[in-house]
Design a protein around this motif. Structure first.
Motif, mmCIF file in Angstrom:
data_model
loop_
_atom_site.group_PDB
_atom_site.id
_atom_site.type_symbol
_atom_site.label_atom_id
_atom_site.label_comp_id
_atom_site.label_asym_id
_atom_site.label_seq_id
_atom_site.Cartn_x
_atom_site.Cartn_y
_atom_site.Cartn_z
ATOM 1 N N ILE A 3 -0.513 81.007 -20.968
ATOM 2 C CA ILE A 3 0.591 81.832 -20.472
ATOM 3 C C ILE A 3 -0.005 83.110 -19.908
ATOM 4 C CG2 ILE A 3 2.688 83.081 -21.080
ATOM 5 C CD1 ILE A 3 3.053 81.089 -23.382
ATOM 6 N N ILE A 5 0.211 86.871 -18.268
ATOM 7 C CA ILE A 5 1.105 88.004 -18.516
ATOM 8 C C ILE A 5 0.690 89.197 -17.655
ATOM 9 C CG2 ILE A 5 1.986 89.588 -20.293
ATOM 10 C CD1 ILE A 5 0.837 87.464 -22.341
ATOM 11 N N ASP A 50 3.358 84.190 -15.615
ATOM 12 C CA ASP A 50 4.474 83.502 -16.269
ATOM 13 C C ASP A 50 5.460 84.488 -16.875
ATOM 14 O OD1 ASP A 50 3.395 80.694 -16.040
ATOM 15 O OD2 ASP A 50 1.767 81.635 -17.177
ATOM 16 N N VAL A 51 4.923 85.632 -17.346
ATOM 17 C CA VAL A 51 5.748 86.597 -18.080
ATOM 18 C C VAL A 51 5.397 88.020 -17.661
ATOM 19 C CG1 VAL A 51 6.358 87.515 -20.375
ATOM 20 C CG2 VAL A 51 5.933 85.053 -20.083
ATOM 21 N N ALA A 78 9.518 85.039 -16.369
ATOM 22 C CA ALA A 78 10.311 85.513 -17.508
ATOM 23 C C ALA A 78 9.949 86.966 -17.796
ATOM 24 C CB ALA A 78 10.043 84.648 -18.732
ATOM 25 N N CYS A 79 10.935 87.767 -18.189
ATOM 26 C CA CYS A 79 10.714 89.206 -18.393
ATOM 27 C C CYS A 79 11.092 89.628 -19.805
ATOM 28 C CB CYS A 79 11.528 90.018 -17.388
ATOM 29 S SG CYS A 79 11.104 89.682 -15.658
ATOM 30 N N ILE A 80 10.260 90.481 -20.384
ATOM 31 C CA ILE A 80 10.524 91.076 -21.693
ATOM 32 C C ILE A 80 10.526 92.590 -21.538
ATOM 33 C CG2 ILE A 80 9.657 91.421 -24.043
ATOM 34 C CD1 ILE A 80 8.286 88.697 -23.829
ATOM 35 N N SER A 100 14.710 88.178 -20.476
ATOM 36 C CA SER A 100 14.911 87.108 -21.450
ATOM 37 C C SER A 100 14.555 87.566 -22.855
ATOM 38 C CB SER A 100 14.055 85.886 -21.091
ATOM 39 O OG SER A 100 14.413 85.373 -19.835
ATOM 40 N N VAL A 116 6.692 86.425 -26.223
ATOM 41 C CA VAL A 116 6.092 85.930 -24.981
ATOM 42 C C VAL A 116 6.181 84.406 -24.917
ATOM 43 C CG1 VAL A 116 3.919 85.651 -23.728
ATOM 44 C CG2 VAL A 116 4.555 87.897 -24.641
ATOM 45 N N VAL A 119 10.020 83.278 -24.388
ATOM 46 C CA VAL A 119 10.599 83.446 -23.046
ATOM 47 C C VAL A 119 9.888 82.561 -22.024
ATOM 48 C CG1 VAL A 119 11.373 85.794 -23.576
ATOM 49 C CG2 VAL A 119 9.182 85.455 -22.394
ATOM 50 N N ALA A 120 8.586 82.327 -22.224
ATOM 51 C CA ALA A 120 7.852 81.442 -21.328
ATOM 52 C C ALA A 120 8.383 80.016 -21.418
ATOM 53 C CB ALA A 120 6.362 81.467 -21.642
#
Length: 225
Positions: A3, A5, A50-51, A78-80, A100, A116, A119-120
């Protein structure tokens, strides 16, 4: 599967610290570090991670607006959002912007890594205790009458207008904003007139209160009152 980031925070120590923590986790790779929201949007476009993990409160372009732009441009990322504060309005605004996940800054490295991965995989992740705030906000929204709802929401403003609202809330002058955004002072002034008319507010104080209420800024609105 690894993943990838992108991390965004306006404090270098925080960026480096988060990279060190996440890089120790199996299957996670920090592909890039961004110092503000604008850099985060550019980096996501270039690196296609991915994130995106972004701080909420950043000068210039905050994390919430960065999430909005990333989701508009690269919807599969995807966002945090990460913040010291998990108040109802900020969490709801982050989710509405397309995030997310929402993680508090006092969370453990394990919790952030869990977020992480969640949401991924297409799931929603909220730090412990935040779900209650979201549920309470939704219940309150359903109890409100039409007259009790805000007359204008952040969706009534364009991306450029939201950016200008944030900069006015951060006490930048019309010329400062023009220089920052590579616009003429006259164009910024026109934007301000259009924004205040749309929102039905007056002056910088009104713009600041709106910015804080909608999560565009964390500036204390009493300062501009």
């Amino acid at each position: 599967m690894t993943i990838r980031i992108v991390l965004a925070d306006d404090h270098q120590l925080v960026r480096e610290g988060l990279r060190a923590l996440l890089s120790r986790e199996p299957g996670l790779e920090v592909a890039g570090l961004a110092e503000d929201g604008a850099a985060a949007v550019r980096m996501v476009r270039q690196l296609e991670p991915d994130v995106l993990v972004t701080d909420v409160a950043m000068p210039g372009l905050n994390g919430l607006e960065a999430v909005r732009r990333v989701k508009q441009q690269q919807g599969l990322v995807a966002c945090i959002c990460v913040s010291m504060h998990g108040d109802q309005r900020t969490v709801i605004t982050a989710l509405n912007a397309g995030a997310s996940g929402f993680v508090l800054k006092d969370a453990s490295a394990d919790e952030l890594a869990h977020a992480v991965r969640d949401v991924a995989a297409g799931r929603i992740f909220l730090s412990q205790g935040l779900m209650g705030a979201v549920v309470d906000e939704l219940r309150q929204h359903h109890r409100q009458t039409d007259t009790a709802l805000p007359v204008r929401g952040p969706q009534t403003l364009t991306a450029r207008e939201r950016e200008i609202v944030q900069l006015f809330a951060e006490d930048l002058s019309t010329q400062d904003i023009a220089d920052r955004l590579h616009l003429s002072a006259k164009t910024v002034a026109t934007h301000r007139e259009n924004i205040t008319r749309k929102l039905g507010v007056r002056g910088v104080a009104g713009l600041t209160r709106y910015a804080v209420r909608e999560g565009l800024s964390t500036v204390d609105p009493t300062v501009a009152a």
